[in-house]
Design a protein around this motif. Structure first.
Motif, PDB file in Angstrom:
ATOM      1  N   GLN A   8       6.158  37.266  59.331  1.00 13.69           N
ATOM      2  CA  GLN A   8       4.948  37.862  59.901  1.00 13.69           C
ATOM      3  C   GLN A   8       4.141  38.611  58.842  1.00 13.69           C
ATOM      4  OE1 GLN A   8       5.714  40.168  63.443  1.00 13.69           O
ATOM      5  NE2 GLN A   8       3.662  41.056  63.474  1.00 13.69           N
ATOM      6  N   GLU A   9       4.842  39.166  57.845  1.00 12.65           N
ATOM      7  CA  GLU A   9       4.174  39.910  56.774  1.00 12.65           C
ATOM      8  C   GLU A   9       4.408  39.181  55.442  1.00 12.65           C
ATOM      9  OE1 GLU A   9       2.298  42.481  57.041  1.00 12.65           O
ATOM     10  OE2 GLU A   9       2.651  43.175  59.095  1.00 12.65           O
ATOM     11  N   LEU A  14       5.832  38.708  49.855  1.00 11.80           N
ATOM     12  CA  LEU A  14       5.743  37.880  48.646  1.00 11.80           C
ATOM     13  C   LEU A  14       5.412  38.730  47.432  1.00 11.80           C
ATOM     14  CD1 LEU A  14       5.669  35.112  47.239  1.00 11.80           C
ATOM     15  CD2 LEU A  14       3.242  34.957  47.873  1.00 11.80           C
ATOM     16  N   SER A  15       4.402  39.591  47.553  1.00 13.33           N
ATOM     17  CA  SER A  15       4.012  40.409  46.403  1.00 13.33           C
ATOM     18  C   SER A  15       5.129  41.397  46.036  1.00 13.33           C
ATOM     19  CB  SER A  15       2.704  41.159  46.690  1.00 13.33           C
ATOM     20  OG  SER A  15       2.841  42.006  47.811  1.00 13.33           O
ATOM     21  N   ALA A  16       5.780  41.971  47.046  1.00 18.70           N
ATOM     22  CA  ALA A  16       6.883  42.906  46.768  1.00 18.70           C
ATOM     23  C   ALA A  16       8.046  42.179  46.106  1.00 18.70           C
ATOM     24  CB  ALA A  16       7.349  43.570  48.058  1.00 18.70           C
ATOM     25  N   SER A  17       8.336  40.963  46.570  1.00 18.08           N
ATOM     26  CA  SER A  17       9.476  40.211  46.028  1.00 18.08           C
ATOM     27  C   SER A  17       9.280  39.872  44.555  1.00 18.08           C
ATOM     28  CB  SER A  17       9.700  38.935  46.835  1.00 18.08           C
ATOM     29  OG  SER A  17       8.644  38.010  46.643  1.00 18.08           O
ATOM     30  N   ILE A  18       8.041  39.637  44.161  1.00 20.59           N
ATOM     31  CA  ILE A  18       7.765  39.318  42.750  1.00 20.59           C
ATOM     32  C   ILE A  18       8.052  40.528  41.873  1.00 20.59           C
ATOM     33  CG2 ILE A  18       5.961  38.674  41.096  1.00 20.59           C
ATOM     34  CD1 ILE A  18       4.655  37.055  43.362  1.00 20.59           C
ATOM     35  N   VAL A  19       7.638  41.709  42.335  1.00 21.23           N
ATOM     36  CA  VAL A  19       7.895  42.933  41.566  1.00 21.23           C
ATOM     37  C   VAL A  19       9.396  43.207  41.500  1.00 21.23           C
ATOM     38  CG1 VAL A  19       7.414  45.391  41.358  1.00 21.23           C
ATOM     39  CG2 VAL A  19       5.676  43.873  42.297  1.00 21.23           C
ATOM     40  N   VAL A  20      10.087  43.059  42.632  1.00 22.81           N
ATOM     41  CA  VAL A  20      11.539  43.276  42.655  1.00 22.81           C
ATOM     42  C   VAL A  20      12.225  42.288  41.710  1.00 22.81           C
ATOM     43  CG1 VAL A  20      13.617  43.282  44.077  1.00 22.81           C
ATOM     44  CG2 VAL A  20      11.486  44.154  45.017  1.00 22.81           C
ATOM     45  N   PHE A  21      11.780  41.053  41.726  1.00 23.63           N
ATOM     46  CA  PHE A  21      12.329  40.026  40.835  1.00 23.63           C
ATOM     47  C   PHE A  21      12.170  40.409  39.365  1.00 23.63           C
ATOM     48  CE2 PHE A  21      10.065  36.610  38.430  1.00 23.63           C
ATOM     49  CZ  PHE A  21      11.184  36.029  37.832  1.00 23.63           C
ATOM     50  N   LEU A  22      10.984  40.871  39.009  1.00 21.71           N
ATOM     51  CA  LEU A  22      10.730  41.241  37.609  1.00 21.71           C
ATOM     52  C   LEU A  22      11.589  42.425  37.179  1.00 21.71           C
ATOM     53  CD1 LEU A  22       6.827  40.900  37.594  1.00 21.71           C
ATOM     54  CD2 LEU A  22       8.467  39.389  36.447  1.00 21.71           C
ATOM     55  N   VAL A 200      -4.096  43.229  47.707  1.00 19.62           N
ATOM     56  CA  VAL A 200      -3.373  41.953  47.691  1.00 19.62           C
ATOM     57  C   VAL A 200      -2.719  41.736  46.327  1.00 19.62           C
ATOM     58  CG1 VAL A 200      -3.585  39.452  47.913  1.00 19.62           C
ATOM     59  CG2 VAL A 200      -4.921  40.965  49.413  1.00 19.62           C
ATOM     60  N   LEU A 201      -3.478  41.950  45.253  1.00 18.63           N
ATOM     61  CA  LEU A 201      -2.974  41.766  43.899  1.00 18.63           C
ATOM     62  C   LEU A 201      -2.317  43.065  43.436  1.00 18.63           C
ATOM     63  CD1 LEU A 201      -2.785  40.035  41.313  1.00 18.63           C
ATOM     64  CD2 LEU A 201      -5.020  40.959  40.643  1.00 18.63           C
ATOM     65  N   GLN A 202      -1.021  43.017  43.220  1.00 21.43           N
ATOM     66  CA  GLN A 202      -0.281  44.220  42.832  1.00 21.43           C
ATOM     67  C   GLN A 202      -0.563  44.602  41.389  1.00 21.43           C
ATOM     68  OE1 GLN A 202       1.635  46.311  44.446  1.00 21.43           O
ATOM     69  NE2 GLN A 202       1.854  45.296  46.410  1.00 21.43           N
ATOM     70  N   GLY A 203      -0.748  45.918  41.175  1.00 19.19           N
ATOM     71  CA  GLY A 203      -0.981  46.398  39.817  1.00 19.19           C
ATOM     72  C   GLY A 203       0.203  46.137  38.907  1.00 19.19           C
ATOM     73  N   LYS A 333       8.117  44.409  53.732  1.00 19.11           N
ATOM     74  CA  LYS A 333       8.125  44.714  55.159  1.00 19.11           C
ATOM     75  C   LYS A 333       9.358  44.162  55.874  1.00 19.11           C
ATOM     76  CE  LYS A 333       3.986  46.688  55.585  1.00 19.11           C
ATOM     77  NZ  LYS A 333       3.581  46.720  54.170  1.00 19.11           N
ATOM     78  N   THR A 334       9.866  42.998  55.434  1.00 20.93           N
ATOM     79  CA  THR A 334      11.037  42.403  56.078  1.00 20.93           C
ATOM     80  C   THR A 334      12.016  41.941  54.996  1.00 20.93           C
ATOM     81  OG1 THR A 334      10.371  40.057  56.108  1.00 20.93           O
ATOM     82  CG2 THR A 334       9.445  41.488  57.814  1.00 20.93           C
ATOM     83  N   LYS A 335      13.167  41.432  55.440  1.00 19.14           N
ATOM     84  CA  LYS A 335      14.178  41.003  54.474  1.00 19.14           C
ATOM     85  C   LYS A 335      13.781  39.719  53.745  1.00 19.14           C
ATOM     86  CE  LYS A 335      17.307  38.419  57.554  1.00 19.14           C
ATOM     87  NZ  LYS A 335      18.710  38.328  58.007  1.00 19.14           N
ATOM     88  N   LEU A 336      12.649  39.133  54.125  1.00 18.75           N
ATOM     89  CA  LEU A 336      12.155  37.957  53.404  1.00 18.75           C
ATOM     90  C   LEU A 336      11.897  38.284  51.937  1.00 18.75           C
ATOM     91  CD1 LEU A 336      11.195  34.999  53.512  1.00 18.75           C
ATOM     92  CD2 LEU A 336       8.906  35.865  54.073  1.00 18.75           C
ATOM     93  N   SER A 337      11.461  39.519  51.655  1.00 23.20           N
ATOM     94  CA  SER A 337      11.176  39.892  50.264  1.00 23.20           C
ATOM     95  C   SER A 337      12.450  39.855  49.424  1.00 23.20           C
ATOM     96  CB  SER A 337      10.538  41.283  50.205  1.00 23.20           C
ATOM     97  OG  SER A 337      11.364  42.243  50.831  1.00 23.20           O
ATOM     98  N   ALA A 338      13.584  40.304  49.985  1.00 26.17           N
ATOM     99  CA  ALA A 338      14.861  40.254  49.255  1.00 26.17           C
ATOM    100  C   ALA A 338      15.290  38.812  49.021  1.00 26.17           C
ATOM    101  CB  ALA A 338      15.936  41.007  50.037  1.00 26.17           C
ATOM    102  N   ILE A 339      15.117  37.975  50.033  1.00 28.98           N
ATOM    103  CA  ILE A 339      15.492  36.562  49.896  1.00 28.98           C
ATOM    104  C   ILE A 339      14.637  35.884  48.833  1.00 28.98           C
ATOM    105  CG2 ILE A 339      15.616  34.345  51.101  1.00 28.98           C
ATOM    106  CD1 ILE A 339      16.040  35.991  53.716  1.00 28.98           C
ATOM    107  N   LEU A 340      13.318  36.121  48.880  1.00 33.56           N
ATOM    108  CA  LEU A 340      12.404  35.496  47.914  1.00 33.56           C
ATOM    109  C   LEU A 340      12.704  35.950  46.494  1.00 33.56           C
ATOM    110  CD1 LEU A 340       8.988  35.615  49.820  1.00 33.56           C
ATOM    111  CD2 LEU A 340      10.380  33.604  49.317  1.00 33.56           C
ATOM    112  N   HIS A 341      13.077  37.215  46.318  1.00 35.77           N
ATOM    113  CA  HIS A 341      13.367  37.694  44.962  1.00 35.77           C
ATOM    114  C   HIS A 341      14.558  36.929  44.383  1.00 35.77           C
ATOM    115  CE1 HIS A 341      17.109  40.109  44.939  1.00 35.77           C
ATOM    116  NE2 HIS A 341      16.840  40.382  43.671  1.00 35.77           N
ATOM    117  N   GLY A 342      15.553  36.602  45.246  1.00 40.37           N
ATOM    118  CA  GLY A 342      16.681  35.791  44.790  1.00 40.37           C
ATOM    119  C   GLY A 342      16.258  34.377  44.433  1.00 40.37           C
ATOM    120  N   VAL A 343      15.337  33.813  45.232  1.00 44.24           N
ATOM    121  CA  VAL A 343      14.820  32.475  44.932  1.00 44.24           C
ATOM    122  C   VAL A 343      14.090  32.471  43.590  1.00 44.24           C
ATOM    123  CG1 VAL A 343      13.184  30.695  45.682  1.00 44.24           C
ATOM    124  CG2 VAL A 343      14.628  31.850  47.376  1.00 44.24           C
TER     125      VAL A 343
END
Length: 513
Positions: A8-9, A14-22, A200-203, A333-343
């Motif tokens: 839903q979010e 997606l943007s949060a997962s990229i930062v967590v990944f980095l 939308v675009l994270q600093g 917002k949801t656990k999707l960000s954690a999953i995406l960071h692993g991907v």
């Protein structure tokens, strides 16, 4: 505020997962390096912590990966067992033990940690992040990413490392970190309020790309500066898919009957579970939606993750508050960000390793420093101080303990102070005294009403108040409101009943044996 569902979010996640990944990539590598494990073991743990644990977990914002609290145990265990494959057997067994703990509903332990200690842990972690990242921001990268102990493996301390960093500044790293901090502050305080594009675009992504661009310009000779290899992310680069899968190491189950193997597995399971439950509590407190993570499900998810990690050659996994805090700070917002960071870690390990190896650690240091500030904001200290010593003292004790030792020891110190105030309240609240009534003959009646729960901690103050009752009086000891009275207290009252006769004090007992 309605609770968002998975997908839903998507934009925020997606943007949060990229930062967590980095942020997660150098942390995974640093913890692997400190543990004496293959670097790829840290990457694998990050992948599995994101994807496997992320899917199985009930934590909406928690992010899992290799835990820094296990580095010393991993290093010493590998040395004791003699090989990495034998240690992987311990990781698999530890995961199985965590699964059992989850099914035994041992997650209730999480609810025994006071709020003041959890908030102290968050503030302490925030201050530690800032202190630990200052050397990286200055280009002094002697300590590995993910180390949160005061005494470092190199013999330095958190403070001495900062002092040495100031005397050995790398100009390129300083330029990148200052520019990155300026962009992040400007982005959050000004630009995000000006236009939706900046929301939308994270600093943080802009900061990373600017860091890569400056590094590229230095390599090409466009800037008269230098960055050494240890100033950059350093992921193992496979030549092809076969090279990627060739890095997998499998456990050696031939020594599974050794007592040492089971002892290490038990220690991993206990420490990993404790670190996870603490992180779960902390992440839930940071969640703007105030969702509550099922602790038993989290233990099962972590157990599954450690079984898979051990079978593939990865480090032990826990939920990690640093990565979880980054996730929350940058809009997850949801656990999707954690999953995406692993991907993303998986994709990068196969295809983007060379690009990631161009990211300066100074860029990531700036991102983490902003996260640290949000966790240890001055307003939190003011808020805790306003709540009185019962909240403020355990809070500060946790912060100071964490800064001076390590995560688990800091929590233990905070718990000692929290337990002290709990016992103190129990000691003070064992009874109440009703108004004294004077009869016609001048004899005073003292009505002592015992609390709902009276423990042996209340023995001293109940005895003290009974001894203070003057001679020629009557005392009523009322247990009608009590659900539990310790036998020690019952004996004190019985003994007093006999001794009171010498002072001409009559004792009446209500609902007391």
């Amino acid at each position: 505020m309605s609770t968002p569902r998975l997908f839903q979010e998507f934009k925020s996640d997606l943007s949060a997962s990229i930062v967590v990944f980095l942020v997660a990539v150098p942390l995974c590598l640093g913890i692997a390096l400190a543990s004496g494990a293959p670097l790829f073991a840290g990457i694998l743990a990050g992948i599995i912590g994101g994807i496997v644990v992320g899917i199985a977990s009930g934590s909406p914002l928690g992010v899992s990966g290799p835990g820094n609290g296990l580095t010393i145990l991993v290093a010493s265990s590998v040395a004791a067992l003699g090989s990495w494959p034998q240690f992987l057997t311990c990781v698999v067994l530890a995961g199985a033990l965590q699964l059992i703990l989850g099914y035994l509903e041992a997650g209730f332990i999480a609810y025994f940690f006071p709020s003041s200690v959890i908030k102290g842990m968050l503030a302490g972690i925030g201050l530690l992040i800032i202190l630990k990242q200052i050397p990286h921001a200055l280009g002094y990268d002697r300590d590995f990413e993910g180390d949160f102990s005061f005494l470092q493996a190199s013999g330095e301390t958190t403070l001495s490392a900062i002092g040495n960093a100031v005397q050995a500044i790398t100009p390129a790293a300083l330029l990148i970190s200052l520019l990155s901090l300026a962009i992040l502050i400007l982005w959050e305080t000004v630009l995000m309020k000006k236009h939706k594009l900046f929301q939308v675009l994270q600093g943080s992504l802009v900061v990373v790309f600017i860091g890569i661009a400056i590094n590229y310009c230095i390599r090409m000779g466009f800037l008269n500066l230098s960055l050494a290899p240890d100033h950059l992310v350093n992921i193992p680069v496979p030549e092809n898919m076969a090279g990627f899968f060739g890095q997998f190491i499998f456990p050696d189950f031939s020594m599974i009957t050794r007592f040492e193997v089971w002892k290490i597995a038990f220690l991993i399971a206990v420490i990993a579970s404790l670190e996870t439950l603490l992180s779960v509590e902390a992440a839930d407190k940071l969640d703007p939606y105030k969702r509550v993570t099922p602790p038993n499900r989290e233990l099962k998810a972590q157990g599954l993750g450690n079984i898979v990690s051990g079978l593939c050659g990865g480090l032990p996994i826990t939920q990690v508050i640093v990565r979880s805090s980054v996730n929350i700070s940058f809009g997850g917002k949801t656990k999707l960000s954690a999953i995406l960071h692993g991907v993303f870690i998986l994709i990068s390990a196969i295809t983007l390793a060379e690009l990631l190896n161009m990211i300066p650690l100074a860029s990531l240091a700036a991102i983490l420093i902003t996260v640290g500030y949000k966790l240890a904001r001055p307003a939190l200290f003011k808020q805790m101080y306003a709540q009185g010593s019962e909240q403020f003292v355990p809070f500060v004790a946790t912060v100071m303990g964490l800064l001076a030792t390590d995560l688990l020891t800091g929590i233990a110190i905070g718990m000692v102070f929290g337990i002290f105030y709990t016992l103190r309240n129990s000691y003070l609240n064992g009874y109440s005294m009703k108004d004294t009534v004077t009869s016609k003959d001048g004899r005073k009646t003292h009505h002592l009403v015992l609390a709902e729960v009276v423990s042996f901690f209340n023995k001293a103050n109940i005895l003290q108040v009974l001894d203070s009752i003057p001679a020629n009086s009557k005392v009523i000891v009322d247990g009608s409101h009590s659900k539990s009275i310790a036998q020690d207290v019952v004996e004190v009252i019985k003994n007093y009943e006999h001794s009171a006769k010498t002072k001409n004090i009559s004792v009446e007992k209500i609902n007391l044996i």
